[in-house]
Design a protein around this motif. Structure first.
Motif, short mmCIF file in Angstrom:
data_model
loop_
_atom_site.label_atom_id
_atom_site.label_comp_id
_atom_site.label_asym_id
_atom_site.label_seq_id
_atom_site.Cartn_x
_atom_site.Cartn_y
_atom_site.Cartn_z
N ILE A 144 -7.34 -1.23 -1.58
CA ILE A 144 -5.98 -0.72 -1.81
C ILE A 144 -5.00 -2.31 -1.39
N ASN A 145 -4.39 -2.56 -2.52
CA ASN A 145 -3.38 -3.90 -2.30
C ASN A 145 -2.08 -3.24 -2.44
N ASN A 146 -1.12 -3.19 -1.35
CA ASN A 146 0.03 -2.66 -1.44
C ASN A 146 0.98 -3.82 -1.03
N GLN A 147 2.09 -4.18 -1.86
CA GLN A 147 2.91 -5.16 -1.45
C GLN A 147 4.41 -4.90 -1.76
N SER A 148 5.11 -5.36 -0.84
CA SER A 148 6.56 -5.04 -0.96
C SER A 148 7.05 -3.63 -1.20
N HIS A 149 6.17 -2.95 -0.20
CA HIS A 149 6.44 -1.47 -0.20
C HIS A 149 8.02 -1.16 0.57
N SER A 150 8.83 -0.56 0.05
CA SER A 150 9.99 -0.01 0.57
C SER A 150 10.54 1.19 0.78
N GLY A 151 9.65 2.13 0.39
CA GLY A 151 9.93 3.53 0.72
C GLY A 151 8.88 4.41 -0.20
N GLY A 152 9.20 5.53 -0.54
CA GLY A 152 8.26 6.48 -1.28
C GLY A 152 7.13 6.82 -0.43
N GLU A 153 6.21 7.69 -1.12
CA GLU A 153 5.22 8.44 -0.45
C GLU A 153 4.05 7.89 -1.14
#
Length: 171
Positions: free
Chosen positions: A146-155
């Motif tokens: 998993i490559n998760n970038q610039s996550h600012s919210g959500g589920e």
């Protein structure tokens, strides 16, 4: 034999769905040499069911953007990553015409496989209100699972067994 593009360029995809469109597709298999298998944008809605979904060389199994709503249900989703150079991901959830992804994306697969440098999942600019749910009984990757970038919210919820030499990249 599987057909290849004769010029070595990206050969397109299977589904391109945009503004205000809704689609339900049930198939046996989707095979993509290179390109984008499913391209969703704006507020598109898609349910895609099948047995096998394979990307052989480079590109994305699905690019899911903006406020779109999607459900993918397959026995096996595989990115072989045989193209060299740019490889891609099984699923790429991101911003498009908007500042980020605020829709829903649900992936259900017995096997989610990413070989040859491909990532299984990449998320960029996930915003408040987004719901991403991935259930993969067996997720097996040769790089980042998993490559998760610039996550600012959500589920974001991931359920299943993950085998990956690099694990999860989160910024």
């Amino acid at each position: 034999n599987r057909a290849e593009s004769i010029d070595g360029d990206w050969s397109g995809g299977a589904i391109d769905i945009g503004q205000d469109a809704e689609m339900f597709v049930e198939c046996h298999s989707i095979y993509l040499q290179q390109g984008i298998g499913v391209y969703m944008q704006n507020n598109a809605k898609l349910t895609l069911k099948g047995e096998f979904f394979e990307i052989e060389k480079s590109g994305y199994g699905a690019t899911v953007r903006d406020e779109s709503e999607s459900v993918f249900m397959f026995q096996r989703i595989k990115h072989s990553g045989l193209g060299g150079g740019f490889i891609g991901n099984c699923f790429f959830v991101r911003q498009g015409a908007t500042a980020g992804f605020s829709g829903t994306c649900r992936v259900e697969a017995e096997e989610l496989i990413a070989d040859g440098g491909a990532s299984a999942l990449q998320f960029i600019n996930v915003l408040t209100g987004a719901i991403i749910y991935v259930e993969a009984t067996d997720m097996d990757t040769s790089t980042w699972a998993i490559n998760n970038q610039s996550h600012s919210g959500g589920e974001i919820k991931i359920q299943g067994n993950i085998r990956s030499p690099l694990g999860i990249f989160n910024t």
